[in-house]
Design an enzyme around this catalytic site. Structure first.
Site, mmCIF file in Angstrom:
data_model
loop_
_atom_site.group_PDB
_atom_site.id
_atom_site.type_symbol
_atom_site.label_atom_id
_atom_site.label_comp_id
_atom_site.label_asym_id
_atom_site.label_seq_id
_atom_site.Cartn_x
_atom_site.Cartn_y
_atom_site.Cartn_z
ATOM 1 N N THR A 242 0.970 -1.126 0.022
ATOM 2 C CA THR A 242 0.165 -0.049 -0.012
ATOM 3 C C THR A 242 0.861 1.204 0.196
ATOM 4 O O THR A 242 0.578 2.339 -0.707
ATOM 5 C CB THR A 242 -1.059 0.088 1.281
ATOM 6 N N TYR B 165 -7.953 0.641 -3.511
ATOM 7 C CA TYR B 165 -6.888 1.136 -4.476
ATOM 8 C C TYR B 165 -6.034 0.090 -4.977
ATOM 9 O O TYR B 165 -6.520 -1.094 -4.630
ATOM 10 C CB TYR B 165 -5.811 2.086 -3.653
ATOM 11 N N THR C 162 1.188 -4.105 4.125
ATOM 12 C CA THR C 162 0.886 -4.484 5.660
ATOM 13 C C THR C 162 0.268 -5.792 5.883
ATOM 14 O O THR C 162 0.156 -6.221 6.985
ATOM 15 C CB THR C 162 0.023 -3.329 6.223
ATOM 16 N N ASP C 163 -0.292 -6.647 4.843
ATOM 17 C CA ASP C 163 -0.855 -7.807 5.291
ATOM 18 C C ASP C 163 -0.018 -8.821 5.822
ATOM 19 O O ASP C 163 -0.465 -9.627 6.602
ATOM 20 C CB ASP C 163 -1.647 -8.328 3.771
ATOM 21 N N LYS D 122 -0.791 -6.850 12.664
ATOM 22 C CA LYS D 122 -1.860 -6.105 12.166
ATOM 23 C C LYS D 122 -3.026 -6.454 12.952
ATOM 24 O O LYS D 122 -3.576 -7.608 12.705
ATOM 25 C CB LYS D 122 -1.922 -6.268 10.808
ATOM 26 N N GLU E 232 -5.556 -27.897 28.564
ATOM 27 C CA GLU E 232 -6.494 -28.374 27.528
ATOM 28 C C GLU E 232 -6.071 -29.526 26.737
ATOM 29 O O GLU E 232 -7.031 -30.289 26.690
ATOM 30 C CB GLU E 232 -6.532 -27.090 26.294
#
Length: 357
Positions: free
Chosen positions: A40, A54, A120-121, A193, A314
């Site tokens: 981006t 975009y 950023t992903d 993120k 767990e």
């Protein structure tokens, strides 16, 4: 009539200076290389109102640097275009290629710091990979933006300026690979993120390391996990990453995804479990069977930030010979598991690695 007091003082200082002496020269600016990979921060929208719609990876590195002339105030900067892609398309092969380039640059005497511009992903995955594999104490900073440069209130220019200022700062050395976004400095180990449409998208569950403000860095804590020069993984000696896949835990889960990943050749499976890395009773038998076939099972959690998976809670991990990812989210657990498998196939050793890094 005599000189004003201030001018008289300057004249006296000049007269007292030794013959041939000159005023002290300002310290040379740090030399920072910017490696551009797209994302981006190199994107463009159809109009200034398009902040979330975009095309990524459109602006080449030379134009990106030219758009922020203030970079020259904090460092001597030059750029290289390594990739021009949206980061969701990053592959392991590209991680290795980028890591080797960062490593090579870090060994050059004419390079004081390195900045990687990135989508950023998957920025957090690349930052963690570099943090684990590049053996340097020089500052390495990964940076992106949440809005393209064409948008109103675009964040990329300031993020890039802050990233370069951080990479140029001697105080950033030895802290591992850093991520600079939204005025905050994070360790690449912790940051993720957490929001997809706002500029404050990147958060660390244990807090930021510091801030970058008007070209200055301010620090409040330091990383404690092993990284860079203290890591047992060295990008210069890694040419392949074993296949590691992630399967998501949820209500009504079935073993289908795990079995399909195993059939495709996965050497380890990251279970992105609910809560404390919990595993559905419908899935446990299949995971035990896959472990018996030599595939590592690593329990992580889909819960965002601020906790960690506890071993033998767990599920009886010791009994099943499973591994827990500690506080690493599933995507970072995948990176560390792949690197661990380049060293060992012993589950106990891999568990030690997850606690160390």
């Amino acid at each position: 009539m005599g000189l004003p007091p201030a001018q008289e003082a300057l004249a006296q200082m000049s007269a007292q200076r030794a013959p041939g002496a000159s005023l002290a020269q300002p310290a040379a600016k740090a030399r920072v290389v910017i490696l551009a990979t797209g994302g981006t921060i190199a994107g463009a929208g159809a109009s200034a109102a398009n902040s979330a719609t975009y095309q990524a990876a459109k602006v080449p590195v030379d134009k990106l640097l030219a758009s922020v002339p203030e970079l020259a105030n904090v460092a001597q900067v030059r750029g290289e275009q390594v990739f021009q892609i949206a980061s969701e398309s990053f592959t392991d092969a590209q991680l290795l290629q980028l890591g080797k380039r960062v490593s090579a640059l870090s060994k050059q005497a004419d390079v004081d710091g390195i900045v990687i511009t990135h989508g950023t992903d998957t920025l957090e995955e690349t930052a963690y990979f570099l943090n684990l594999t590049v053996h340097t104490s020089k500052p390495v900073v990964v940076v992106g933006s949440m809005r393209p440069g064409t948008a109103l209130s675009a964040d990329g220019a300031l993020n890039l300026y802050n990233a370069v200022a951080t990479a140029a700062s001697p105080t950033a050395g030895g802290k591992g690979v850093l991520v600079v976004m939204n005025d905050e400095i994070h360790t690449g180990r912790d940051v993720s993120k957490s929001i997809n449409v706002r500029t404050e998208a990147f958060k660390s569950p244990w807090g930021a390391l510091g801030m970058a403000v008007e070209g200055q860095t301010y620090w409040f804590r330091a990383p404690v996990k092993r990284h860079t020069v203290h890591s047992e993984f060295d990008i210069d000696h890694i040419d392949h990453l074993p296949q590691v896949e992630i399967a998501y835990g949820y209500g009504n889960a079935s073993p289908t995804a795990y079995q399909a990943f195993a059939a495709s050749g996965a050497k380890a499976l990251i279970h992105a479990g609910t809560g404390n890395g919990s595993v559905s009773s419908a899935v446990v038998p299949a995971l035990r069977e896959l472990r018996a076939k030599g595939i590592h099972i690593i329990r992580s959690s889909r819960v965002v930030g601020g906790g960690f998976v506890i071993r033998n809670a767990e599920q009886p991990d010791d009994q099943y010979d499973w591994i827990v990812a500690h506080d690493l989210n599933p995507q970072k657990a995948r990176i560390l598991a792949a690197l661990a498998l380049t060293k060992t196939n012993d589950a106990q050793v891999i568990q030690r690695i997850f606690m160390d890094y």
